[in-house]
Scaffold this motif. Sequence first.
Motif, short mmCIF file in Angstrom:
data_model
loop_
_atom_site.label_atom_id
_atom_site.label_comp_id
_atom_site.label_asym_id
_atom_site.label_seq_id
_atom_site.Cartn_x
_atom_site.Cartn_y
_atom_site.Cartn_z
N ALA A 69 0.84 -1.20 0.00
CA ALA A 69 0.00 0.00 0.00
C ALA A 69 0.87 1.25 0.00
N THR A 70 0.32 2.32 -0.57
CA THR A 70 0.93 3.64 -0.47
C THR A 70 0.00 4.50 0.36
N VAL A 71 0.52 5.08 1.44
CA VAL A 71 -0.32 5.62 2.50
C VAL A 71 0.16 7.01 2.92
N LEU A 72 -0.79 7.88 3.21
CA LEU A 72 -0.47 9.19 3.79
C LEU A 72 -1.12 9.32 5.16
N PRO A 73 -0.36 9.62 6.21
CA PRO A 73 -0.95 9.89 7.53
C PRO A 73 -1.52 11.31 7.57
N PHE A 74 -2.69 11.47 8.19
CA PHE A 74 -3.26 12.80 8.35
C PHE A 74 -4.27 12.78 9.50
N ASP A 75 -4.22 13.78 10.34
CA ASP A 75 -5.19 13.96 11.42
C ASP A 75 -5.41 12.70 12.24
N GLY A 76 -4.36 11.93 12.50
CA GLY A 76 -4.47 10.74 13.32
C GLY A 76 -5.01 9.52 12.62
N THR A 77 -5.27 9.63 11.31
CA THR A 77 -5.73 8.50 10.53
C THR A 77 -4.78 8.29 9.35
N GLY A 136 -4.63 7.54 4.94
CA GLY A 136 -5.28 7.44 3.65
C GLY A 136 -4.50 6.50 2.76
N ALA A 137 -5.10 5.35 2.43
CA ALA A 137 -4.46 4.38 1.54
C ALA A 137 -4.95 4.66 0.12
N PHE A 138 -4.03 5.02 -0.76
CA PHE A 138 -4.41 5.44 -2.10
C PHE A 138 -4.87 4.26 -2.95
N THR A 139 -5.91 4.50 -3.72
CA THR A 139 -6.48 3.47 -4.59
C THR A 139 -5.91 3.59 -6.00
N ALA A 140 -6.38 2.73 -6.88
CA ALA A 140 -5.93 2.78 -8.27
C ALA A 140 -6.47 3.99 -9.01
N ALA A 141 -7.35 4.76 -8.38
CA ALA A 141 -7.83 6.01 -8.99
C ALA A 141 -6.85 7.15 -8.78
N ASP A 142 -5.84 6.95 -7.97
CA ASP A 142 -4.88 8.00 -7.63
C ASP A 142 -3.51 7.68 -8.22
N ALA A 143 -2.76 8.73 -8.55
CA ALA A 143 -1.44 8.55 -9.15
C ALA A 143 -0.52 7.71 -8.28
N ARG A 144 -0.60 7.90 -6.95
CA ARG A 144 0.29 7.17 -6.07
C ARG A 144 -0.07 5.69 -5.99
N GLY A 145 -1.37 5.40 -6.01
CA GLY A 145 -1.79 4.01 -6.08
C GLY A 145 -1.45 3.39 -7.42
N GLN A 146 -1.62 4.15 -8.49
CA GLN A 146 -1.31 3.68 -9.83
C GLN A 146 0.18 3.41 -10.00
N ARG A 202 -14.73 3.02 -5.34
CA ARG A 202 -14.53 3.59 -6.68
C ARG A 202 -15.03 5.03 -6.80
N GLN A 203 -15.33 5.64 -5.68
CA GLN A 203 -15.81 7.02 -5.70
C GLN A 203 -14.78 8.00 -5.20
N SER A 204 -13.67 7.51 -4.68
CA SER A 204 -12.64 8.37 -4.12
C SER A 204 -11.27 7.85 -4.52
N PHE A 205 -10.25 8.64 -4.23
CA PHE A 205 -8.90 8.25 -4.60
C PHE A 205 -8.13 7.65 -3.42
N TYR A 206 -8.81 7.45 -2.29
CA TYR A 206 -8.16 6.84 -1.14
C TYR A 206 -9.21 6.14 -0.27
N VAL A 207 -8.72 5.24 0.57
CA VAL A 207 -9.55 4.59 1.58
C VAL A 207 -9.06 5.06 2.94
N GLU A 208 -9.96 5.60 3.74
CA GLU A 208 -9.57 6.08 5.06
C GLU A 208 -9.46 4.92 6.04
N VAL A 209 -8.37 4.90 6.79
CA VAL A 209 -8.11 3.84 7.77
C VAL A 209 -7.79 4.51 9.11
#
Length: 327
Positions: free
Chosen positions: A202-210, A212-222, A241-248
């Motif tokens: 996974a390619t992930v960005l930390p933000f606000d204590g959570t 964001g795992a980027f999906t195939a809709a995003d350049a980083r996931g791609q 399929r509605q966003s470019f990341y999954v919040e975890v």
Amino acid sequence: MHRRLILLLALVGLLTACTSGGPGPTDAPSTADGAFPVRIDHAFGAAEIPARPQRVVALGVTDADPVLALGVTPVAVASYTFYQETGGLGPWARGLVQGEAPQVLTEPEPNLERIAALRPDVIIALSSGIDRAAYDRLTAIAPVVARPAGSIAFGVSRTDQMRAVATALGETARGEELIRTADAAFADAVTAHPEFRGKVGATVLPFDGTYGAFTAADARGQFMTGLGFAQPPAIAERDDRQSFYVEVSSEQAGLLDGDVLVMLADEGAAKQQVDSDPVLRQIPVVARGDMVVPDADTRGAMTYNSVLSAPYALERLVPQLAEKLAG
């Protein structure tokens, strides 16, 4: 989705493409180079460009790259925040500026008065989050090349971006050459590292204590799927399929486990969050030392994943991934 969160992850860029994500790459345009007018269909209608543009506003956060790659210096560029104080451009693109440096558009929403004052012949808004209302206002200034129908905001692939810009500027042959060069860089990396195929990363960005795992809709996931990596199954299952990341949430950090983890947390609050998260430290991929934290420019190059930045990112990230998998 809460607008503040979208701006944090996408426009602010504290977290924008490989050909595999989002809607499939379009066929190469049939328009002959230099033949105008041209028509480019997109999500909000069509851009009708009567003559070869001389003054280009690159309104999407990564749209300056394909414009510069074609030898055109935009009069203004948008940018992720980590390059706003260095002319709005990553190190892979700065040397291509000819003449006067572009203005940097830092506003989170299009500043119509400022853009109109630039007297653009075309506005490139492919890697942007503009909606129909913003598009309608911008078209009063100049033709607007927006994202393709079927794509989401910030979800345009590298190939579709390059082809649309090349058509708008009358340089379709050069655009195809640039696409082939970037694709070849990925192909060479895959050939050199067959061990990447099927590995989970996974390619992930930390933000606000959570996270964001980027999906195939995003350049980083791609970027990762282009190297042969797969999303962690739990992340793929949550991709609507509605966003470019999954919040975890932090408590769910175990969903990010895999063979390798690319964590975009090289500085500031993101780094502090990762360093202080006890749950993250316990998941196997982190506990055994297989988390990669790219430096700022590698993170930027993955984020842009343009025909210019992709080879730059591959050169820097691939050896780190190979080292983790070899260990």
